[in-house]
Scaffold this motif. Structure first.
Motif, PDB file in Angstrom:
ATOM      1  N   MET A   1       0.715  -1.014   0.191  1.00 20.53           N
ATOM      2  CA  MET A   1       0.056  -0.335   0.070  1.00 20.53           C
ATOM      3  C   MET A   1       0.682   1.549  -0.230  1.00 20.53           C
ATOM      4  SD  MET A   1      -2.986   1.407  -0.349  1.00 20.53           S
ATOM      5  CE  MET A   1      -4.277   0.052   0.573  1.00 20.53           C
ATOM      6  N   GLU A   2       2.097   1.130   0.974  1.00 23.04           N
ATOM      7  CA  GLU A   2       2.817   2.562   1.500  1.00 23.04           C
ATOM      8  C   GLU A   2       3.224   2.716  -0.747  1.00 23.04           C
ATOM      9  OE1 GLU A   2       6.461   4.295   2.930  1.00 23.04           O
ATOM     10  OE2 GLU A   2       5.950   2.350   3.487  1.00 23.04           O
ATOM     11  N   ASN A   3       3.475   1.699  -0.927  1.00 24.53           N
ATOM     12  CA  ASN A   3       4.322   1.785  -2.690  1.00 24.53           C
ATOM     13  C   ASN A   3       3.753   2.934  -3.134  1.00 24.53           C
ATOM     14  OD1 ASN A   3       5.654   0.046  -1.390  1.00 24.53           O
ATOM     15  ND2 ASN A   3       6.012  -1.193  -3.724  1.00 24.53           N
ATOM     16  N   LEU A   4       2.281   1.926  -3.249  1.00 23.62           N
ATOM     17  CA  LEU A   4       1.221   3.020  -4.216  1.00 23.62           C
ATOM     18  C   LEU A   4       0.984   4.347  -4.256  1.00 23.62           C
ATOM     19  CD1 LEU A   4      -1.458   0.016  -4.328  1.00 23.62           C
ATOM     20  CD2 LEU A   4      -0.399   0.960  -6.204  1.00 23.62           C
ATOM     21  N   ILE A   5       1.087   4.713  -2.959  1.00 20.76           N
ATOM     22  CA  ILE A   5       0.317   5.777  -2.634  1.00 20.76           C
ATOM     23  C   ILE A   5       2.326   6.213  -2.907  1.00 20.76           C
ATOM     24  CG2 ILE A   5       1.290   7.594  -0.183  1.00 20.76           C
ATOM     25  CD1 ILE A   5      -1.043   5.283   1.560  1.00 20.76           C
ATOM     26  N   ASP A   6       3.310   6.463  -2.935  1.00 22.29           N
ATOM     27  CA  ASP A   6       4.557   6.828  -2.924  1.00 22.29           C
ATOM     28  C   ASP A   6       4.327   7.448  -4.809  1.00 22.29           C
ATOM     29  OD1 ASP A   6       5.681   6.755  -1.162  1.00 22.29           O
ATOM     30  OD2 ASP A   6       6.973   5.342  -0.964  1.00 22.29           O
ATOM     31  N   LEU A   7       3.563   6.340  -5.712  1.00 24.15           N
ATOM     32  CA  LEU A   7       3.700   6.430  -6.883  1.00 24.15           C
ATOM     33  C   LEU A   7       2.538   7.542  -7.073  1.00 24.15           C
ATOM     34  CD1 LEU A   7       3.603   3.228  -8.553  1.00 24.15           C
ATOM     35  CD2 LEU A   7       5.776   4.631  -8.142  1.00 24.15           C
ATOM     36  N   MET A   8       1.606   7.865  -5.831  1.00 29.78           N
ATOM     37  CA  MET A   8       1.100   8.854  -6.362  1.00 29.78           C
ATOM     38  C   MET A   8       1.825  10.673  -6.727  1.00 29.78           C
ATOM     39  SD  MET A   8      -1.947   6.932  -6.995  1.00 29.78           S
ATOM     40  CE  MET A   8      -1.548   6.632  -8.021  1.00 29.78           C
ATOM     41  N   PHE A   9       2.913  10.150  -5.745  1.00 29.44           N
ATOM     42  CA  PHE A   9       3.623  11.543  -6.220  1.00 29.44           C
ATOM     43  C   PHE A   9       3.770  11.975  -7.547  1.00 29.44           C
ATOM     44  CE2 PHE A   9       4.870  10.921  -1.577  1.00 29.44           C
ATOM     45  CZ  PHE A   9       3.751  11.619  -1.105  1.00 29.44           C
ATOM     46  N   PHE A  10       3.928  11.240  -8.973  1.00 28.82           N
ATOM     47  CA  PHE A  10       4.648  11.133  -9.492  1.00 28.82           C
ATOM     48  C   PHE A  10       2.992  11.601 -10.119  1.00 28.82           C
ATOM     49  CE2 PHE A  10       7.621   8.782  -8.041  1.00 28.82           C
ATOM     50  CZ  PHE A  10       8.395   9.041  -7.928  1.00 28.82           C
ATOM     51  N   SER A  11       2.184  10.937  -9.679  1.00 27.50           N
ATOM     52  CA  SER A  11       1.231  11.826 -10.756  1.00 27.50           C
ATOM     53  C   SER A  11       0.179  12.819 -10.713  1.00 27.50           C
ATOM     54  CB  SER A  11      -0.183  10.421 -10.777  1.00 27.50           C
ATOM     55  OG  SER A  11       0.494   9.522 -11.318  1.00 27.50           O
ATOM     56  N   GLU A  12       0.731  12.979  -9.050  1.00 22.57           N
ATOM     57  CA  GLU A  12       0.880  15.222  -9.017  1.00 22.57           C
ATOM     58  C   GLU A  12       1.487  15.790  -9.849  1.00 22.57           C
ATOM     59  OE1 GLU A  12       1.275  15.034  -5.238  1.00 22.57           O
ATOM     60  OE2 GLU A  12      -0.729  13.760  -4.381  1.00 22.57           O
ATOM     61  N   ARG A  13       2.427  15.524  -9.728  1.00 20.80           N
ATOM     62  CA  ARG A  13       4.105  16.193 -10.585  1.00 20.80           C
ATOM     63  C   ARG A  13       3.486  16.426 -12.083  1.00 20.80           C
ATOM     64  NH1 ARG A  13       8.679  17.476  -7.844  1.00 20.80           N
ATOM     65  NH2 ARG A  13       8.387  17.049  -5.623  1.00 20.80           N
ATOM     66  N   GLY A  14       2.671  15.973 -12.491  1.00 21.90           N
ATOM     67  CA  GLY A  14       1.974  15.425 -14.013  1.00 21.90           C
ATOM     68  C   GLY A  14       2.563  14.359 -14.824  1.00 21.90           C
ATOM     69  N   GLY A  15       3.581  13.656 -13.784  1.00 11.91           N
ATOM     70  CA  GLY A  15       3.769  11.812 -14.591  1.00 11.91           C
ATOM     71  C   GLY A  15       2.258  11.336 -15.049  1.00 11.91           C
ATOM     72  N   GLU A  16       2.322  10.661 -16.406  1.00 12.65           N
ATOM     73  CA  GLU A  16       1.028  10.033 -16.499  1.00 12.65           C
ATOM     74  C   GLU A  16       1.270   8.025 -16.549  1.00 12.65           C
ATOM     75  OE1 GLU A  16      -2.133  10.095 -20.621  1.00 12.65           O
ATOM     76  OE2 GLU A  16      -0.027  10.664 -20.352  1.00 12.65           O
ATOM     77  N   PHE A  17       0.060   7.805 -15.781  1.00 12.35           N
ATOM     78  CA  PHE A  17       0.796   6.249 -16.012  1.00 12.35           C
ATOM     79  C   PHE A  17      -0.759   5.501 -16.631  1.00 12.35           C
ATOM     80  CE2 PHE A  17       1.878   7.410 -11.818  1.00 12.35           C
ATOM     81  CZ  PHE A  17       2.921   6.022 -10.903  1.00 12.35           C
ATOM     82  N   ILE A  18       0.307   5.152 -18.204  1.00  9.84           N
ATOM     83  CA  ILE A  18      -0.759   4.466 -19.274  1.00  9.84           C
ATOM     84  C   ILE A  18      -0.931   3.265 -18.468  1.00  9.84           C
ATOM     85  CG2 ILE A  18      -0.449   4.379 -21.344  1.00  9.84           C
ATOM     86  CD1 ILE A  18      -0.448   6.557 -20.664  1.00  9.84           C
ATOM     87  N   THR A  19       0.341   2.156 -17.705  1.00 10.10           N
ATOM     88  CA  THR A  19      -0.332   0.932 -16.836  1.00 10.10           C
ATOM     89  C   THR A  19      -0.817   1.520 -15.565  1.00 10.10           C
ATOM     90  OG1 THR A  19       0.827  -0.114 -18.314  1.00 10.10           O
ATOM     91  CG2 THR A  19       0.736  -1.279 -16.357  1.00 10.10           C
ATOM     92  N   PRO A  20      -1.640   0.915 -14.928  1.00  4.86           N
ATOM     93  CA  PRO A  20      -1.882   0.503 -13.301  1.00  4.86           C
ATOM     94  C   PRO A  20      -0.533   0.782 -12.376  1.00  4.86           C
ATOM     95  CG  PRO A  20      -3.381  -0.078 -14.759  1.00  4.86           C
ATOM     96  CD  PRO A  20      -2.821  -0.828 -15.457  1.00  4.86           C
ATOM     97  N   PRO A  21      -0.292   1.510 -12.105  1.00  6.12           N
ATOM     98  CA  PRO A  21       0.244   1.062 -11.375  1.00  6.12           C
ATOM     99  C   PRO A  21       0.644   0.335 -10.046  1.00  6.12           C
ATOM    100  CG  PRO A  21      -0.663   3.682 -10.600  1.00  6.12           C
ATOM    101  CD  PRO A  21      -0.948   3.131 -11.150  1.00  6.12           C
ATOM    102  N   SER A  22      -0.280  -0.678  -9.643  1.00  9.65           N
ATOM    103  CA  SER A  22      -0.339  -1.660  -9.199  1.00  9.65           C
ATOM    104  C   SER A  22       0.326  -2.578  -9.712  1.00  9.65           C
ATOM    105  CB  SER A  22      -1.534  -2.005  -8.640  1.00  9.65           C
ATOM    106  OG  SER A  22      -2.405  -2.182  -9.829  1.00  9.65           O
ATOM    107  N   GLU A  23       0.333  -2.707 -11.065  1.00  3.35           N
ATOM    108  CA  GLU A  23       0.932  -2.772 -11.825  1.00  3.35           C
ATOM    109  C   GLU A  23       2.523  -2.500 -12.858  1.00  3.35           C
ATOM    110  OE1 GLU A  23       0.058  -6.328 -13.927  1.00  3.35           O
ATOM    111  OE2 GLU A  23      -1.932  -5.813 -12.473  1.00  3.35           O
TER     112      GLU A  23
END
Length: 230
Positions: A1-23
């Motif tokens: 869960m913590e890993n997923l939360i950390d990846l949200m920082f990248f979305s907030e900065r403008g990064g775009e996940f094409i594949t879901p972060p969990s994958e």
């Protein structure tokens, strides 16, 4: 869960996940090699007479922390290197400076270099992460387990094509000259939950980090020569 939360920082900065972060997290734990294109990834891609194809300490630190963090998690140091269509002294300088494992310069068809690398290092395509930016990289991107495309505002149709064809898992918030390589390295570290430990050990340059550094530096550089086109 913590890993997923950390990846949200990248979305907030403008990064775009094409594949879901969990994958992406699942795929990240399988990575044994990181491959970089050069022009447009480590820099803006601008060329010309006397133009220096530069690199940055920011990206160099990111690659080293990625390899160290992965070593902390798995006990192994992932292979890393550059495949480029150009013969570039800056690229060679960077590869040797950062103690990367392979260098493939002058390869117009990057898939040729990739096939040689896989055989030499004993890795499969799904164990490779690739950072790229343009059309000539797509044949290689189609063969890799994780694909990170460097953002460029001038190519909306190319972005659409890559996403539609499923050739990227993540599009960076930063462009090449804004240290997109560092962004990707931090994202992978966050995915495997190794970021904090890697930074802490490196901060104090303790025995754990020194042992990694010795192991990293013992590996010899493999230079692949491009085939001549007749």
């Amino acid at each position: 869960m913590e890993n997923l939360i950390d990846l949200m920082f990248f979305s907030e900065r403008g990064g775009e996940f094409i594949t879901p972060p969990s994958e992406i997290i699942k795929k990240a734990f399988n990575i044994k090699m990181l491959i970089f294109d050069w022009d447009g990834v480590f820099n803006s891609g601008v060329k010309g007479d006397g133009v220096f194809s530069n690199f940055s300490e920011v990206d160099g630190m990111g690659i080293n922390m990625f390899r160290f963090g992965y070593h902390l998690k798995t006990g192994n140091i992932p292979f890393a290197g550059v495949i480029s269509g150009q013969l570039n002294k800056s690229t060679e300088m960077f590869v040797r400076r950062e103690k990367l494992n392979f260098m493939c310069l002058g390869f117009k068809y990057k898939i040729d270099a990739f096939n040689g690398i896989k055989e030499f290092f004993g890795v499969s395509g799904d164990q490779v992460a690739f950072i790229f930016d343009d059309v000539l990289d797509l044949s290689l991107a189609s063969c890799c387990g994780l694909r990170f495309m460097v953002r460029r505002k001038a190519t909306p149709m190319f972005d659409k094509y890559v996403k539609t064809k499923g050739l990227a898992d993540y599009v960076t918030a930063c462009c090449g000259e804004e240290f997109a390589v560092r962004e990707v390295c931090e994202l992978i570290l966050a995915s495997i939950g190794a970021y904090d430990d890697a930074i802490t050990h490196r901060t104090y340059c303790d025995d754990v980090y020194k042992n990694y550094l010795q192991l990293r530096n013992e590996r010899e550089l493999k230079v692949f020569s491009a085939p001549k086109i007749v």
